[in-house]
Design a protein around this motif. Structure first.
Motif, short mmCIF file in Angstrom:
data_model
loop_
_atom_site.label_atom_id
_atom_site.label_comp_id
_atom_site.label_asym_id
_atom_site.label_seq_id
_atom_site.Cartn_x
_atom_site.Cartn_y
_atom_site.Cartn_z
N THR A 1 -11.18 -9.88 4.47
CA THR A 1 -10.51 -9.92 5.68
C THR A 1 -9.30 -9.36 5.64
OG1 THR A 1 -10.20 -11.60 7.46
CG2 THR A 1 -9.32 -12.11 5.31
N GLU A 2 -8.69 -9.24 6.74
CA GLU A 2 -7.07 -8.64 6.92
C GLU A 2 -6.37 -9.67 7.86
OE1 GLU A 2 -7.02 -4.48 8.20
OE2 GLU A 2 -9.14 -4.11 7.26
N ILE A 3 -5.34 -9.73 7.69
CA ILE A 3 -4.42 -10.78 8.19
C ILE A 3 -3.07 -10.23 8.46
CG2 ILE A 3 -2.87 -13.04 7.86
CD1 ILE A 3 -5.20 -13.78 6.09
N ASP B 1 11.57 -17.11 10.38
CA ASP B 1 12.28 -18.10 9.81
C ASP B 1 12.43 -18.25 8.17
OD1 ASP B 1 12.81 -19.21 12.30
OD2 ASP B 1 11.26 -21.03 11.83
N ALA B 2 11.59 -17.39 7.55
CA ALA B 2 11.89 -17.24 6.13
C ALA B 2 12.31 -15.72 5.90
CB ALA B 2 10.43 -17.60 5.47
N ASN B 3 12.61 -15.28 6.87
CA ASN B 3 13.12 -13.84 6.35
C ASN B 3 11.92 -12.81 6.32
OD1 ASN B 3 15.03 -11.81 6.89
ND2 ASN B 3 15.43 -11.84 4.61
N VAL B 4 10.90 -13.12 6.59
CA VAL B 4 9.62 -12.41 6.00
C VAL B 4 9.28 -11.41 7.33
CG1 VAL B 4 7.07 -12.24 5.62
CG2 VAL B 4 8.63 -13.87 4.72
N PRO B 5 9.45 -9.85 7.06
CA PRO B 5 9.20 -9.16 8.48
C PRO B 5 7.48 -9.04 8.51
CG PRO B 5 9.45 -7.79 6.47
CD PRO B 5 9.79 -9.23 6.01
N PRO B 6 7.35 -8.40 9.61
CA PRO B 6 5.98 -8.20 10.22
C PRO B 6 5.32 -7.56 8.97
CG PRO B 6 7.23 -7.75 12.15
CD PRO B 6 8.25 -7.97 10.69
N GLY B 7 3.94 -7.74 8.64
CA GLY B 7 3.25 -7.16 7.61
C GLY B 7 1.71 -7.50 8.00
N HIS B 8 0.94 -6.72 7.09
CA HIS B 8 -0.51 -6.72 7.35
C HIS B 8 -1.05 -6.71 6.01
CE1 HIS B 8 -4.28 -4.29 8.33
NE2 HIS B 8 -4.31 -5.66 8.71
N LYS B 9 -2.08 -7.60 5.66
CA LYS B 9 -2.62 -7.85 4.40
C LYS B 9 -4.14 -7.64 4.59
CE LYS B 9 -1.92 -10.67 0.51
NZ LYS B 9 -1.02 -11.54 0.09
N ALA B 10 -4.90 -6.91 3.42
CA ALA B 10 -6.24 -7.00 3.48
C ALA B 10 -6.38 -7.86 2.22
CB ALA B 10 -6.68 -5.49 3.06
N VAL B 11 -7.37 -8.61 2.23
CA VAL B 11 -7.87 -9.73 1.18
C VAL B 11 -9.16 -9.39 0.70
CG1 VAL B 11 -8.43 -11.96 0.78
CG2 VAL B 11 -6.39 -11.47 2.30
N ALA C 1 -3.24 -28.99 -1.19
CA ALA C 1 -2.16 -29.92 -1.65
C ALA C 1 -1.06 -29.46 -2.15
CB ALA C 1 -3.04 -30.93 -2.73
N GLU C 2 -0.68 -28.12 -2.64
CA GLU C 2 0.30 -27.62 -3.08
C GLU C 2 1.49 -27.46 -1.81
OE1 GLU C 2 1.67 -26.26 -5.92
OE2 GLU C 2 0.02 -27.32 -7.02
N PRO C 3 2.52 -28.19 -2.14
CA PRO C 3 3.48 -27.98 -1.08
C PRO C 3 4.16 -26.50 -1.05
CG PRO C 3 4.49 -28.76 -2.93
CD PRO C 3 3.20 -28.56 -3.43
N ARG C 4 4.04 -25.35 -1.85
CA ARG C 4 4.62 -24.18 -1.57
C ARG C 4 3.43 -23.38 -2.06
NH1 ARG C 4 10.47 -24.12 -2.12
NH2 ARG C 4 10.39 -22.24 -3.23
N VAL C 5 3.06 -22.68 -0.88
CA VAL C 5 2.09 -21.58 -0.78
C VAL C 5 2.22 -20.66 0.36
CG1 VAL C 5 -0.51 -21.09 -0.64
CG2 VAL C 5 0.03 -23.44 -1.81
N VAL C 6 2.23 -19.53 0.01
CA VAL C 6 2.23 -18.44 1.05
C VAL C 6 1.34 -18.70 2.24
CG1 VAL C 6 2.20 -16.15 1.73
CG2 VAL C 6 2.99 -16.69 -0.64
N PRO C 7 1.76 -19.01 3.38
CA PRO C 7 0.77 -19.56 4.34
C PRO C 7 -0.30 -18.46 4.98
CG PRO C 7 3.29 -19.37 5.36
CD PRO C 7 3.21 -18.86 3.87
N TRP C 8 -0.12 -17.26 4.88
CA TRP C 8 -1.36 -16.44 5.24
C TRP C 8 -2.46 -16.26 4.02
CZ3 TRP C 8 3.68 -15.56 6.19
CH2 TRP C 8 4.39 -14.78 5.28
N ASP C 9 -1.71 -16.22 2.80
CA ASP C 9 -2.71 -16.25 1.69
C ASP C 9 -3.33 -17.67 1.75
OD1 ASP C 9 -1.83 -13.86 0.97
OD2 ASP C 9 -0.51 -14.65 -0.94
N VAL D 1 0.91 -1.24 0.01
CA VAL D 1 -0.05 -0.10 -0.02
C VAL D 1 1.13 1.28 0.06
CG1 VAL D 1 -1.66 1.17 1.22
CG2 VAL D 1 -1.80 -1.27 1.04
N GLU D 2 0.75 2.00 -0.95
CA GLU D 2 1.63 3.20 -1.16
C GLU D 2 1.05 4.25 0.09
OE1 GLU D 2 3.99 3.59 -3.11
OE2 GLU D 2 3.68 1.66 -4.22
#
Length: 125
Positions: free
Chosen positions: A52-54, A60-70, A101-109, A23-24
């Motif tokens: 929703t918002e997450i 562990d995956a070098n992902v900093p804290p974030g916030h996402k609106a879906v 069933a996909e092994p590689r999915v962004v967990p919060w998505d 978000v800009e």
């Protein structure tokens, strides 16, 4: 879903995730949604609704804290054919079982998609 580019500068590269981005400054979530869809898919939805918002953090995956609106975006006949993907390594439609069933999915998505798939059973009665 978008297959994220598998590059060192992309968090969770090579994973399937929802289309979107940052978000800009001064931009609402809805404005960011519309801008990102134009930029990434040359697509302007006829309708969309906040879902929703997450909040997330994944050190562990070098992902900093974030916030996402879906947002929920109903697609109409021909929409997929008009989309022109300009970012990411691919795109694909999934039902919840296929995505789970996909092994590689962004967990919060994946969480947001599961919540959407089960939205009627999660509502209060």
């Amino acid at each position: 879903m978008q297959l994220r580019d598998d590059r060192p500068d992309v968090h969770l590269g090579g994973h399937w995730g929802l289309f979107g981005g940052s978000v800009e400054p001064g931009e609402s979530f809805a404005e960011a949604l519309l801008r990102e869809l134009r930029e990434e898919l040359a697509f302007v939805p006829r309708r969309y609704a906040w879902f929703t918002e997450i909040a997330f953090s994944y050190p562990d995956a070098n992902v900093p804290p974030g916030h996402k609106a879906v947002f929920e975006i109903p697609l109409e006949a021909g929409d997929l054919g008009r989309m022109v993907q300009t970012e990411g390594a691919g795109r694909r439609l999934f039902d919840w079982g296929g995505l789970a069933a996909e092994p590689r999915v962004v967990p919060w998505d994946a969480c947001a998609v599961m919540m959407h798939a089960r939205r009627t059973s999660l509502r209060r009665r």
